[in-house]
Design an enzyme around this catalytic site. Structure first.
Site, mmCIF file in Angstrom:
data_model
loop_
_atom_site.group_PDB
_atom_site.id
_atom_site.type_symbol
_atom_site.label_atom_id
_atom_site.label_comp_id
_atom_site.label_asym_id
_atom_site.label_seq_id
_atom_site.Cartn_x
_atom_site.Cartn_y
_atom_site.Cartn_z
ATOM 1 N N GLY A 123 0.825 -1.199 0.000
ATOM 2 C CA GLY A 123 0.000 0.000 0.000
ATOM 3 C C GLY A 123 0.853 1.239 0.000
ATOM 4 N N PRO A 124 0.247 2.391 -0.227
ATOM 5 C CG PRO A 124 -1.367 4.036 -0.428
ATOM 6 C CD PRO A 124 -1.177 2.563 -0.523
ATOM 7 N N PRO A 125 2.440 4.962 1.200
ATOM 8 C CG PRO A 125 4.339 6.221 0.688
ATOM 9 C CD PRO A 125 3.085 5.689 0.083
ATOM 10 N N GLY A 126 2.073 5.566 4.713
ATOM 11 C CA GLY A 126 1.225 6.167 5.737
ATOM 12 C C GLY A 126 -0.104 5.497 5.972
ATOM 13 N N GLY A 138 -0.437 2.521 7.432
ATOM 14 C CA GLY A 138 -0.381 1.730 8.655
ATOM 15 C C GLY A 138 0.129 0.318 8.475
ATOM 16 C CE LYS A 139 3.476 -0.065 3.399
ATOM 17 N NZ LYS A 139 3.020 1.331 3.322
ATOM 18 C CB THR A 140 5.356 -0.229 10.080
ATOM 19 O OG1 THR A 140 6.028 -0.078 8.829
ATOM 20 C CG2 THR A 140 6.351 -0.653 11.147
ATOM 21 C CB SER A 161 -6.132 1.903 -16.277
ATOM 22 O OG SER A 161 -5.370 3.030 -15.909
ATOM 23 C CE LYS A 179 -7.084 3.359 -12.012
ATOM 24 N NZ LYS A 179 -7.142 2.442 -13.180
#
Length: 786
Positions: free
Chosen positions: A362-365, A367-369, A693, A736
């Protein structure tokens, strides 16, 4: 005899001087000194050498020189580039009276001082004191020479001093060879009588004798210590051989080795590792503790003893507890939470099942970590995070072989060692940013580490023993899957963490971000009161991201501004801090944060012919993408601008070919397409763009440009177009549609194959939009034209 002489050139000397009757080589490099030598040689006159008071003075004047110098004859001059080597012979001592010449060299008027001399008559009768000092000084000089070189000292002394007959010249030679400071050498030159010269030199030589003797004692002591260590080492080796033959051991070494043995016994080593460890223990027992390899071997055995071969943390696999923890730590992400709970349910029913390897993308920020930390807390396991961003060396993961100096185990083994359990949760952060070079490919090493069928016997190069990693719960994170090798990606279960909607960001800010910044800034709830409409303004006008990292930074900035204002209000007279307990309203944001940074995405009110509204995905979330097409009087069939990638350029050419093939259905004359060129441009020309796309969006823009009919401005679309008119599925549908929703667009066209993606949308968004699912471009045509 003494007298006053005419002006003679002067050479100032650094850290040296010339004594009368002695030949001395000089290295000259200063311009004024070179000019003085030239003047003396051209005029065939003598020179005067005078020492400087401070060696660091580069351009000495009259005040920088001693008063007493030496009149010299030039024996030889060897000129070089910007320097000269001069051989001079001292004649007599002189006293400088004046310096009438300063350019281009120093020229002085001098007075010749009386010559110091000792004749045979001076050494008899009352001259016995002179004779005694001469003999004592010569003896001291010879002793110092022998101390410096015990084999050749006498010979060197005879060559340098013994060949001189004049006692005063002998004393000058001794002074020049002794290791004297500059000021002491100058005092020797300034001595007025032979007795004064002998006494001063005797004192200096006694000091030098003491220093030389001490240096020799220190050197001999150091040599003795080294010999003693070597002797001790040899004796220890012999002692060990004798003890080994008698079956005895040294108590001190026994304690050290016994301690390691006890640690290894408690470690519960598997049978496969015991043989190698026993061999290393025997090798350690044969080595001296002073040997370089002793500490290397001991460190290796300590690592083996500290690894958790059998130690593990007790799993807490309660689904209710896990769901509570995940909901407490993260808002939204329902699909990701469901996938995690499903895996935990399988592990609870079948404890022997191998834990899946999750890849949070996913994009930064978003909440992956922090989600990895929550998984560890939900399972009751220890958590360790490893950052792989920028890693180039395979040995960082596999470890270095112990043959290298400074070898260390790999990061995986080190992380397991720190957790002290063999079933921790290990997060491999930024796995998509691995590099590779001549040192190896870390991604190739990860294929073994992350393969449940292989990591049961993971072999670290440093450890050189199989270690079981199958109980480790691996979680990886990435911003994009494009840079991850396919074989590595095949070993992981990908969980997509897409961006948050505005409603989700508002809820996250209210539940987590604002309370956290209140605590960090030391504020109360009333002092940092941010109503929903203020948070919405911050989200819309001061941040543009898929996650909430930038949003938290902006809230932290507001908290710092409010904290400063509260302190200033307390210090200032006449101001009431009570006003700072009021809510922060949207009208206050410009004062706190400055002018708006971003403006809300808005659709264009009306679309001109040739303009189509599309949707695109970026790592920071979705965006509205406008495609503009215009007919041009050019021979080129199609011109593409806007930093388009290869795939996007192919999509544009395919769209033009398709429009030509179905021109009749749009009421377009094929000759218009054949005779006219078309220019396709996608704004934000500085931003690279690529992907298939935008296929149907390009086709709509071209059809509008050729037919002169505008498209409906309320519709946004995405989908890949084939030459036969089929609309194929694309990625990033959630992001999108969220971008279109933010821009005020409520009518969306997507491929029918992407229908399942609509379930990922928040209910609040799904209720406000109308989505048309299409399978071919004919359906798109019927929807987009006014």
């Amino acid at each position: 005899m003494s007298g006053i002489s005419p002006v003679l050139p002067v050479i100032p000397l650094k850290n040296t001087l010339v004594y009368p009757q002695l030949v001395t080589p000089l290295s000259v490099g200063r311009v004024s000194s070179l000019n003085a030598i030239k003047q003396a040689t051209d005029a065939r006159m003598q020179l005067i050498t005078v020492s400087q008071r401070k060696a660091e003075t580069e351009n000495p004047g009259p005040d920088d020189l001693y008063e007493i110098g030496t009149l010299v004859n030039i024996k030889r001059v060897e000129r070089r580039e910007n320097s000269a080597q001069v051989l001079v012979e001292g004649v007599s001592r002189v006293k400088i009276l004046a310096t009438p010449v300063t350019e281009p060299y120093l020229g002085v008027v001098y007075e010749t001082l009386p010559e110091l001399s000792i004749v045979e008559a001076d050494l008899s009768g009352n001259g016995q004191e002179l004779a005694a000092f001469i003999r004592e000084n010569l003896a001291l000089a010879e002793q110092i020479s022998v101390m410096y070189d015990s084999e050749n000292g006498h010979q060197i002394y005879q060559q340098l001093i013994g060949s001189i007959n004049d006692p005063v010249t002998q004393m000058y030679r001794i002074a020049s060879l002794a290791n004297l400071d500059m000021d002491k050498e100058q005092k020797v030159l300034e001595c007025k009588t032979p007795l004064e010269l002998l006494k001063l030199l005797h004192k200096l030589l006694e000091h030098e004798m003491g220093v030389t003797r001490l240096r020799k004692e220190i050197s001999e002591q150091a040599r003795t210590d080294i010999d003693a260590q070597q002797r001790e080492h040899l004796l220890r080796q012999q002692k060990r051989a004798i003890e080994s033959a008698l079956g005895e051991k040294d108590e001190e070494d026994l304690d050290d080795i016994a301690e390691i043995k006890a640690m290894l016994a408690d470690a519960g080593l598997p049978e496969s590792a015991k043989k190698e460890v026993d061999r290393e223990l025997k090798r350690l027992g044969r080595m001296s503790p002073n040997a370089a390899d002793y500490q290397v071997s001991r460190a290796y055995l300590e690592l083996v003893s500290e690894l958790p071969w059998n130690a593990e943390s007790e799993n807490t696999l309660s689904l209710i507890h896990a769901k509570t923890v995940l909901d407490e730590d993260h808002f939204g992400l329902e699909e990701v939470k469901d996938r995690i709970l499903e895996n935990l349910a399988v592990m609870q029913l079948n404890p022997e099942a191998k834990a899946p390897i999750l890849c949070l993308v996913g994009p930064p920020g978003v909440g992956k970590t922090s989600l990895g930390e929550s998984i560890a807390r939900a399972m009751g396991r220890k958590f360790e995070r490893l950052s792989l961003g920028g890693l180039h060396d395979e040995a960082e993961l596999r470890g270095h072989r112990r043959t290298y100096i400074g070898a260390m185990p790999g990061r995986i083994i080190q992380a397991v060692r720190r957790t002290a359990v063999n079933n921790p949760v290990l997060m491999l952060d930024e796995i998509d940013k691995l590099g590779s070079d001549f040192r190896g490919d870390p991604a190739a090493a990860l294929m073994e580490i992350l393969d449940p069928a292989q990591n049961k016997d993971f072999m670290d190069n440093y450890l050189n023993l199989p270690f079981d990693l199958s109980n480790v719960f691996f979680i990886t994170t990435a911003n994009s899957l494009d840079t991850i090798p396919r074989p590595l990606l095949d070993r992981m279960e990908v969980l997509d963490l897409s961006g948050y909607s505005d409603v989700e960001k508002l809820e996250i800010a209210r539940r987590y971000l604002v309370p956290r910044q209140q605590i960090d800034a030391g504020l109360t709830e009333k002092q940092l009161d941010l109503p929903d409409r203020t948070l919405f303004d911050i989200i819309h006008h001061y941040t543009r991201e898929a996650g909430v990292r930038q949003l938290e930074r902006v809230i932290a900035r507001v908290a710092r501004k409010r904290a400063r204002a509260i302190l200033e209000a307390k210090l200032a007279k006449g101001r009431r801090p009570g006003k700072l307990r009021r809510p922060i309203l949207p009208k206050h944001l410009e004062e706190l944060l400055g002018s708006q940074v971003f403006f809300p995405e808005k659709s264009r009110g009306t679309l001109l012919p040739g303009v189509a509204q599309g949707m695109a995905w970026t790592e920071a979330g979705g965006v509205i993408l406008y495609i503009e097409a215009s007919l041009v009087q050019r021979e080129e069939n199609i011109i593409l601008t806007g930093q388009l990638g290869d795939v996007m350029q192919e999509s544009a050419r395919a769209a033009r070919s398709y429009i030509w093939s179905v021109a009749d259905t749009f009421g377009i004359d094929r000759k218009t397409i054949e005779k006219s060129g078309v220019h396709v441009h996608i704004p934000a020309g500085a931003v690279p763009k690529d992907g298939p796309s935008a296929g149907i969006t390009m086709a709509c823009a071209l059809a509008s440009a050729y037919s002169g009919r505008p498209l409906l401005s309320s519709i946004a679309m995405t989908g890949e177009l084939t030459l036969s008119g089929l609309v194929l599925p694309v990625g990033g549908i959630k992001e999108k549609i969220l971008a279109a929703h933010r821009a005020g667009l409520r009518h969306i066209i997507i491929p029918k194959a992407n229908q399942s993606e609509l379930q990922k949308l928040p209910d609040s968004v799904r209720e406000e939009i109308h989505v048309d699912l299409v399978e071919n471009f004919a359906e798109v045509r019927d929807l987009v034209f006014a």
